[in-house]
Scaffold this active site. Structure first.
Site, mmCIF file in Angstrom:
data_model
loop_
_atom_site.group_PDB
_atom_site.id
_atom_site.type_symbol
_atom_site.label_atom_id
_atom_site.label_comp_id
_atom_site.label_asym_id
_atom_site.label_seq_id
_atom_site.Cartn_x
_atom_site.Cartn_y
_atom_site.Cartn_z
ATOM 1 N N SER A 129 0.832 -1.201 0.000
ATOM 2 C CA SER A 129 0.000 0.000 0.000
ATOM 3 C C SER A 129 0.871 1.257 0.000
ATOM 4 C CB SER A 129 -0.958 -0.046 1.199
ATOM 5 O OG SER A 129 -1.989 0.886 1.068
ATOM 6 N N ASP A 173 -8.374 -4.690 -6.506
ATOM 7 C CA ASP A 173 -7.974 -3.623 -5.591
ATOM 8 C C ASP A 173 -8.727 -2.368 -6.028
ATOM 9 O OD1 ASP A 173 -6.679 -1.605 -4.130
ATOM 10 O OD2 ASP A 173 -4.799 -2.723 -4.098
ATOM 11 N N HIS A 199 -7.854 -4.969 -1.801
ATOM 12 C CA HIS A 199 -6.613 -4.349 -1.337
ATOM 13 C C HIS A 199 -5.987 -5.152 -0.204
ATOM 14 C CE1 HIS A 199 -3.681 -1.218 -0.820
ATOM 15 N NE2 HIS A 199 -3.998 -1.077 0.455
#
Length: 335
Positions: A128, A282, A311
Site C-alpha cells: 500500500s 484492488d 486491497h
C-alpha cells in the site's frame, strides 16, 4: 519500547517547514552480515506500525531473520516517528507539516547509511503506502537498490484514489469534536465514520457477497464493520491519520528535485529488478495502473494476485495471499 529511535536533528521538509528534533522510529530483525549486503528495507503502510509488518517476517519465510537484516522504518505521522500526536509545540496537532514520499524515503536512506554504513540494499518491499515508498526507493537510489517488490500500491496516486481519500477525510473532519484538529479528546464519532467509509474500499464486492468476513471470525456484516473496521481506526490518532492521508494523496515518485515532476523519467530511473504485485480487485490501486507503470520501468514485470480479497490481499489477513507474496519474494531474492 520494542523499537528504536534515530534522531534526525532539524529536518528541512519539501513543504518548506523545518521539523526540529525529528525522530525516525524503526525496528530491525536479524543480523547485518560482515559484507553489509543482506539488507531488506520494509517500510510501513498507511497508519501501520512495525509490528503490523511482522506477518511477512519469520523463520522459513522469504524474509527470514536468520538470513537477512530486515529494517522496518516507520513513516512520519504513524505515531512512533515524528507525528502530530508526539511533536511538541508549535508543530503539534493540526500544525504538523505536510510530509511527502520524498521526505520519508530520504530520511530512511539517512537511517541505513548513517547508522550502519549500508551501501547496497538487496530488496525493498512494501504494501500500500509502503509500496509507494518502495517505488520511491527504487527511483531515488537506483545504484543502491537491487530489487523491489511493491504490492498493492502505485508509484503515483491516481485521481480516483485521491477522491476515495477525500471521502474518508470528510467523514472524520465532520465530527464537531475534531475541532479543526485541536481536539482534547479523540473524535470517536468521526473515527467510526472514517472506518465505515473505508470499509467499502478495503475489500472487494465479491468478498462481501461471499461473506468472507466470516473467515476472519466475525458473526455478521455489522460485527465486521464494528469489530474490524471501527476497532482498527479507533486506536489511531485523527491528526496522524490525516497527515499520512495527505502523504498518500500526494504520492508521486517524480514530485521532487531529482525528477521535477517527470513521472516517466522517474519510472525509467528504477534499475532494480522489479516484480509489482497487483491484487485483481484492488479498488484504489487497480492492476491497470501498475501495468502502465511497469511498461515504463526497464526491468519490471506486473503480476496480478488472483482472488477476491481486494486491497487487503496484501494485508496479511488471508493465508493464500500471504503465501503468494512470500513465494514471489523467495523467487526474487534467489534470482
Amino acid at each position: 519500547m520494542d523499537h528504536q529511535i534515530f534522531d534526525l536533528g532539524h529536518v528541512s521538509l519539501q513543504c518548506g517547514a523545518r521539523l526540529r528534533d525529528a525522530k525516525l522510529a524503526y525496528k530491525t530483525y536479524g543480523t547485518l552480515n560482515t559484507a553489509r549486503d543482506n539488507v531488506v528495507v520494509y517500510p510501513t503502510w498507511y497508519s501501520g506500525q512495525h509490528q503490523e509488518n511482522e506477518w511477512l517476517i519469520g523463520p522459513g519465510m522469504a524474509l527470514d531473520p536468520a538470513q537477512y537484516f530486515i529494517v522496518v522504518p516507520s513513516a512520519l505521522g504513524n505515531g512512533l516517528s515524528s507525528s502530530p500526536s508526539n511533536t511538541p509545540e508549535p508543530y503539534n496537532q493540526a500544525r504538523f507539516p505536510e510530509i511527502t514520499l520524498y521526505d520519508n524515503v530520504t530520511l530512511q536512506h539517512r537511517l541505513i547509511t548513517e547508522v550502519w554504513g549500508i551501501t547496497k540494499v538487496k530488496l525493498v518491499v512494501g504494501w500500500s503506502m509502503g509500496a509507494q515508498q518502495t517505488f520511491q526507493w527504487g527511483a531515488l537510489y537506483p545504484e543502491m537498490v537491487e530489487r523491489i517488490v511493491p504490492f498493492a500500491g502505485s508509484a503515483k496516486t491516481s485521481p480516483h484514489n485521491f477522491v476515495f481519500l477525500e471521502g474518508v477525510k470528510a467523514a472524520l473532519m465532520a465530527d464537531a469534536a475534531f475541532a479543526n484538529g485541536w481536539y482534547e479528546k479523540p473524535p470517536t464519532k468521526g473515527l467510526r465514520a472514517f472506518a465505515r467509509v473505508y470499509a467499502g474500499w478495503g475489500f472487494s464486492q465479491p468478498f462481501y457477497r461471499q461473506e468472507l468476513w466470516r473467515e476472519l471470525g466475525y458473526s455478521s456484516l455489522e460485527d465486521f464493520l464494528v469489530g474490524f473496521w471501527e476497532g482498527f481506526f479507533l486506536k489511531k490518532d485523527a491528526n496522524n491519520l490525516l497527515t499520512m492521508l495527505w502523504t498518500w494523496q500526494n504520492a508521486d515518485i517524480s514530485a521532487n528535485p531529482v525528477f521535477a515532476g517527470d513521472f516517466q523519467k522517474a519510472l525509467g530511473a528504477i534499475k532494480a529488478r522489479a516484480v509489482v504485485l497487483s491484487p485483481e480487485i484492488d479498488l484504489y490501486f487497480p492492476p491497470e495502473d501498475n501495468e502502465w507503470e511497469v511498461e515504463h520501468m526497464p526491468n519490471a514485470v506486473c503480476r496480478r494476485m488472483p482472488g477476491v480479497w481486494g486491497h487487503f490481499a496484501g494485508g496479511g489477513v488471508n493465508p493464500v495471499d500471504t503465501q503468494f507474496i512470500d513465494k514471489t519474494l523467495k523467487e526474487v531474492l534467489v534470482g
